[in-house]
Write a protein that holds these residues in place. Structure first.
Motif, short mmCIF file in Angstrom:
data_model
loop_
_atom_site.label_atom_id
_atom_site.label_comp_id
_atom_site.label_asym_id
_atom_site.label_seq_id
_atom_site.Cartn_x
_atom_site.Cartn_y
_atom_site.Cartn_z
N MET A 1 58.79 29.46 69.48
CA MET A 1 58.71 27.93 70.03
C MET A 1 59.71 27.88 71.24
SD MET A 1 57.72 25.13 70.19
CE MET A 1 57.20 23.78 68.98
N LYS A 2 60.94 28.66 70.93
CA LYS A 2 62.10 28.37 71.99
C LYS A 2 61.83 29.11 73.30
CE LYS A 2 65.53 28.34 68.30
NZ LYS A 2 66.57 28.95 67.47
N PRO A 3 61.14 30.28 73.34
CA PRO A 3 60.76 30.88 74.49
C PRO A 3 59.98 29.84 75.42
CG PRO A 3 60.66 32.36 73.10
CD PRO A 3 60.68 31.33 72.23
N LEU A 4 58.99 29.23 74.79
CA LEU A 4 57.99 28.40 75.40
C LEU A 4 58.88 27.09 76.14
CD1 LEU A 4 55.20 27.45 76.08
CD2 LEU A 4 55.00 26.33 73.98
N LEU A 5 59.71 26.48 75.29
CA LEU A 5 60.59 25.60 75.83
C LEU A 5 61.61 26.08 77.03
CD1 LEU A 5 61.84 23.89 72.28
CD2 LEU A 5 60.05 23.19 74.12
N VAL A 6 62.06 27.29 77.01
CA VAL A 6 62.83 27.81 78.14
C VAL A 6 62.01 28.01 79.30
CG1 VAL A 6 63.71 29.81 78.91
CG2 VAL A 6 64.39 28.80 76.67
N LEU A 7 60.50 28.37 79.08
CA LEU A 7 59.90 28.53 80.04
C LEU A 7 59.54 27.28 80.88
CD1 LEU A 7 57.77 30.92 81.62
CD2 LEU A 7 56.03 30.27 79.82
N LEU A 8 58.84 26.44 80.08
CA LEU A 8 58.38 25.06 80.47
C LEU A 8 59.59 24.19 81.21
CD1 LEU A 8 55.92 23.93 77.90
CD2 LEU A 8 55.43 25.13 79.97
N SER A 9 60.60 24.29 80.51
CA SER A 9 61.89 23.70 80.85
C SER A 9 62.38 24.12 82.54
CB SER A 9 63.07 23.58 80.16
OG SER A 9 62.90 22.89 78.81
N VAL A 10 62.57 25.31 82.65
CA VAL A 10 62.92 25.83 83.60
C VAL A 10 61.92 25.80 84.85
CG1 VAL A 10 63.50 28.10 84.87
CG2 VAL A 10 64.54 27.50 82.65
N PHE A 11 60.62 25.63 84.45
CA PHE A 11 59.67 25.65 85.27
C PHE A 11 59.71 24.36 86.02
CE2 PHE A 11 55.17 24.45 86.20
CZ PHE A 11 55.05 25.44 87.45
N SER A 12 59.66 23.32 85.25
CA SER A 12 59.81 21.97 85.35
C SER A 12 60.73 21.73 86.46
CB SER A 12 59.83 21.08 84.24
OG SER A 12 58.60 20.98 83.30
N VAL A 13 62.04 22.15 86.04
CA VAL A 13 63.37 21.64 86.80
C VAL A 13 63.08 22.37 88.27
CG1 VAL A 13 65.48 22.34 87.24
CG2 VAL A 13 64.79 21.52 84.95
N LEU A 14 62.51 23.55 88.30
CA LEU A 14 62.46 24.18 89.59
C LEU A 14 61.39 23.72 90.30
CD1 LEU A 14 62.99 28.01 88.45
CD2 LEU A 14 64.48 26.68 89.89
N ALA B 1 60.78 31.01 86.37
CA ALA B 1 60.63 30.55 84.80
C ALA B 1 60.51 31.71 83.76
CB ALA B 1 59.86 29.34 84.76
N MET B 2 59.83 32.36 84.15
CA MET B 2 59.14 33.62 83.57
C MET B 2 60.28 34.46 83.35
SD MET B 2 57.16 35.31 81.45
CE MET B 2 55.60 34.57 81.46
N SER B 3 61.13 34.77 84.35
CA SER B 3 62.39 35.73 84.50
C SER B 3 63.08 35.31 83.61
CB SER B 3 62.84 35.77 85.84
OG SER B 3 61.77 36.77 86.73
N VAL B 4 63.67 33.99 83.56
CA VAL B 4 64.67 33.31 82.81
C VAL B 4 64.23 33.46 81.33
CG1 VAL B 4 65.78 31.10 82.29
CG2 VAL B 4 65.36 31.72 84.57
N PRO C 1 48.09 32.27 70.98
CA PRO C 1 47.95 31.64 72.14
C PRO C 1 49.09 31.59 72.97
CG PRO C 1 47.25 30.25 70.26
CD PRO C 1 47.86 31.61 69.61
N LEU C 2 50.37 31.76 72.54
CA LEU C 2 51.62 32.08 73.21
C LEU C 2 51.66 33.10 74.08
CD1 LEU C 2 54.22 30.52 73.96
CD2 LEU C 2 55.37 32.15 72.22
N GLN C 3 51.09 34.47 73.37
CA GLN C 3 50.93 35.73 74.28
C GLN C 3 49.97 35.28 75.29
OE1 GLN C 3 53.92 37.33 73.10
NE2 GLN C 3 52.62 39.10 73.76
N ILE C 4 48.95 34.77 75.00
CA ILE C 4 47.80 34.35 76.11
C ILE C 4 48.34 33.69 77.34
CG2 ILE C 4 45.54 33.43 76.86
CD1 ILE C 4 44.77 33.97 73.73
#
Length: 150
Positions: free
Chosen positions: A1-14, A34-37, A134-137
C-alpha cells in the motif's frame, strides 16, 4: 500500500507542478519520476527489512540475503536508468521483466503469511494478493506508458 501512495502522491505533485511552471501537464515525465521515487522507496525496504524480505523467498533459493540486497540495488539502478534518455526504454523493459520476476516471491509470501516488515509468519496471507497482483499490473502498465510509450 505504501509504494502505491508514494507513486500516486509524487505523480500528483509533479503533474500539477508541471502545469503551474510549464503551462501544461507532463504525464510521461511525471510518471517516470514518480516511478523512480517509488523504486528508491521500495529499495530502502530491502536494506531495512532484510530478514522479512529473505522470508519471502522459497527455501530452494540460495543466498537469500544476497538476493534481497541485489534486488534492492536493481531497483535503485532502474530508478536512475529511467532518467537517462539513451537507457530509458531498455530500463523500462527490464523493469517490467523485474516486476514479473518478483511476483512469485509475493505469492509465496502471501501463501506463507509473511509479514516482511516484522519478519514474522503472521502476515495478511492470501488476501494480500487481491491487492498485490493488481498493483504489479499497475506498475507494469505505468512503466510502459511513462517510459516506453510516453
Amino acid at each position: 500500500m505504501k509504494p502505491l501512495l508514494v507513486l500516486l502522491s509524487v505523480f500528483s505533485v509533479l503533474l500539477f507542478a508541471t502545469k503551474i511552471f510549464r503551462g501544461n501537464y507532463d504525464f510521461a515525465s511525471s510518471g517516470r519520476i514518480a516511478m523512480s521515487v517509488m523504486l528508491v522507496f521500495t529499495a530502502v525496504a530491502h536494506f531495512t527489512f532484510t530478514k522479512g524480505m529473505t522470508m519471502m523467498l522459497p527455501d530452494f533459493i540460495p543466498y537469500k540475503t544476497t538476493v534481497v540486497y541485489l534486488t534492492g540495488i536493481i531497483e535503485i539502478v532502474a530508478a536512475v536508468g529511467l532518467f537517462i534518455p539513451s537507457l530509458r526504454i531498455v530500463t523500462a523493459w527490464l523493469l517490467i521483466a523485474f516486476f514479473l520476476l518478483i511476483l512469485p516471491a509475493n505469492i509465496f509470501a502471501a501463501i506463507n503469511h509473511i509479514d516482511y516488515q516484522k519478519g514474522t509468519s503472521d502476515g495478511n496471507g492470501l488476501t494480500y494478493l487481491w491487492f498485490r497482483i493488481p498493483l504489479q499490473i499497475l506498475f507494469i502498465v505505468w512503466t510502459y506508458l511513462s517510459a516506453i510509450k510516453g
